[in-house]
Design a protein around this motif. Structure first.
Motif, mmCIF file in Angstrom:
data_model
loop_
_atom_site.group_PDB
_atom_site.id
_atom_site.type_symbol
_atom_site.label_atom_id
_atom_site.label_comp_id
_atom_site.label_asym_id
_atom_site.label_seq_id
_atom_site.Cartn_x
_atom_site.Cartn_y
_atom_site.Cartn_z
ATOM 1 N N HIS A 73 1.691 4.149 3.573
ATOM 2 C CA HIS A 73 1.984 4.379 2.158
ATOM 3 C C HIS A 73 3.233 5.371 1.948
ATOM 4 N N VAL A 74 3.222 6.330 2.743
ATOM 5 C CA VAL A 74 3.933 7.488 2.362
ATOM 6 C C VAL A 74 5.424 7.347 1.710
ATOM 7 N N VAL A 75 6.186 6.471 2.312
ATOM 8 C CA VAL A 75 7.512 6.262 1.917
ATOM 9 C C VAL A 75 7.421 5.529 0.592
ATOM 10 N N GLU A 76 6.833 4.517 0.356
ATOM 11 C CA GLU A 76 6.726 4.010 -0.867
ATOM 12 C C GLU A 76 6.236 4.764 -2.177
ATOM 13 N N GLU A 77 5.202 5.360 -1.730
ATOM 14 C CA GLU A 77 4.601 6.359 -2.700
ATOM 15 C C GLU A 77 5.762 7.440 -3.073
ATOM 16 N N THR A 170 -6.690 12.270 0.743
ATOM 17 C CA THR A 170 -6.669 11.939 2.384
ATOM 18 C C THR A 170 -5.782 10.717 2.795
ATOM 19 N N GLU A 171 -5.054 10.143 1.921
ATOM 20 C CA GLU A 171 -3.915 9.125 2.350
ATOM 21 C C GLU A 171 -3.032 8.961 1.084
ATOM 22 N N TRP A 172 -1.868 8.225 1.257
ATOM 23 C CA TRP A 172 -0.777 8.336 0.358
ATOM 24 C C TRP A 172 -1.044 7.028 -0.651
ATOM 25 N N LYS A 173 -1.927 6.014 -0.155
ATOM 26 C CA LYS A 173 -1.874 5.074 -0.963
ATOM 27 C C LYS A 173 -2.542 5.603 -2.513
ATOM 28 N N ASN A 174 -1.531 4.936 -3.569
ATOM 29 C CA ASN A 174 -1.766 5.239 -5.090
ATOM 30 C C ASN A 174 -1.713 6.757 -5.109
ATOM 31 N N ALA A 175 -0.916 7.436 -4.531
ATOM 32 C CA ALA A 175 -0.450 8.700 -4.763
ATOM 33 C C ALA A 175 0.110 9.030 -5.984
ATOM 34 N N LYS A 176 0.885 8.133 -6.330
ATOM 35 C CA LYS A 176 1.644 8.288 -7.627
ATOM 36 C C LYS A 176 0.883 8.279 -8.936
ATOM 37 N N GLU A 177 -0.146 7.300 -8.640
ATOM 38 C CA GLU A 177 -1.190 7.307 -9.832
ATOM 39 C C GLU A 177 -2.185 8.554 -9.718
ATOM 40 N N ARG A 178 -2.376 8.963 -8.727
ATOM 41 C CA ARG A 178 -3.112 10.158 -8.704
ATOM 42 C C ARG A 178 -2.522 11.408 -9.250
ATOM 43 N N VAL A 179 -1.049 11.512 -8.871
ATOM 44 C CA VAL A 179 -0.356 12.453 -9.676
ATOM 45 C C VAL A 179 -0.064 12.428 -10.930
ATOM 46 N N ASP A 180 0.033 11.167 -11.454
ATOM 47 C CA ASP A 180 0.067 10.822 -12.995
ATOM 48 C C ASP A 180 -1.082 11.519 -13.800
#
Length: 185
Positions: A73-77, A170-180
């Motif tokens: 997920h890291v590249v997409e996020e 722990t993972e990059w899935k939904n990282a943008k939402e987490r940062v928001d």
């Protein structure tokens, strides 16, 4: 209006350095194998073979260009974060590894421009709104300075995680939402 600045570490945050360095260590020094789960310190005092050193463990030519992505997920996020925020890659680097790290970044995340790539061990010198990192030596000063952080958990930051209440990723899935969410709080 200024975009928020998200500082993102490279090694063991968007790619796996320690696991790859261990792989090479265990080939070069099979009588003194290392395990990721035993890496409780970021320094290299754990190196068991007398011929090994910090320079050998982290200085293998080409090492930084062969690192695996942190997850699928890291590249997409990272691309989503780059579109919404001013993302800067802030990575500790020896002079010999700077080009390798840049080459890796351009191979996997070519949307990150050169002006957003900073080789800097003391990340507290950089102005940012949120730091995503695995190094307690970066996370603790940021937290103590009142900055927001996201900690990538690894064995070497376990003691700091027990002492400080870092938000974890722990993972990059939904990282943008987490940062928001963190920036909105």
């Amino acid at each position: 209006m200024r975009k928020s600045i998200i500082a993102v570490d490279m090694d063991d945050t968007i790619c796996h350095l320690v696991k790859r360095a261990i792989y090479h260590n265990n080939i070069d020094f099979p009588t003194h194998p290392l395990r990721y789960e035993e890496m409780f310190d970021w320094n290299t005092d754990h190196l068991r073979h007398p011929d090994s050193s910090h320079e050998i463990f982290f200085g293998r030519p080409g090492l930084y260009e062969e690192l695996d992505l942190f997850d699928e997920h890291v590249v997409e996020e990272m691309e989503k974060l780059h579109g919404a925020y001013d993302v800067v890659i802030v990575t500790a680097a020896q002079p010999s590894s700077v080009l390798e790290k840049w080459n890796w970044l351009q191979k996997h995340m070519p949307f990150i421009p050169l002006e957003n790539f900073i080789a800097c061990k003391r990340k507290s010198l950089i102005a940012y709104d949120l730091l995503i990192d695995d190094g307690a030596h970066n996370l603790v000063p940021a937290l103590e300075a009142g900055r927001k952080v996201l900690c990538i958990p690894h064995p070497w930051n376990l003691r700091a995680r027990e002492q400080y209440d870092f938000p974890l990723m722990t993972e990059w899935k939904n990282a943008k939402e987490r940062v928001d969410q963190i920036l909105a709080d």
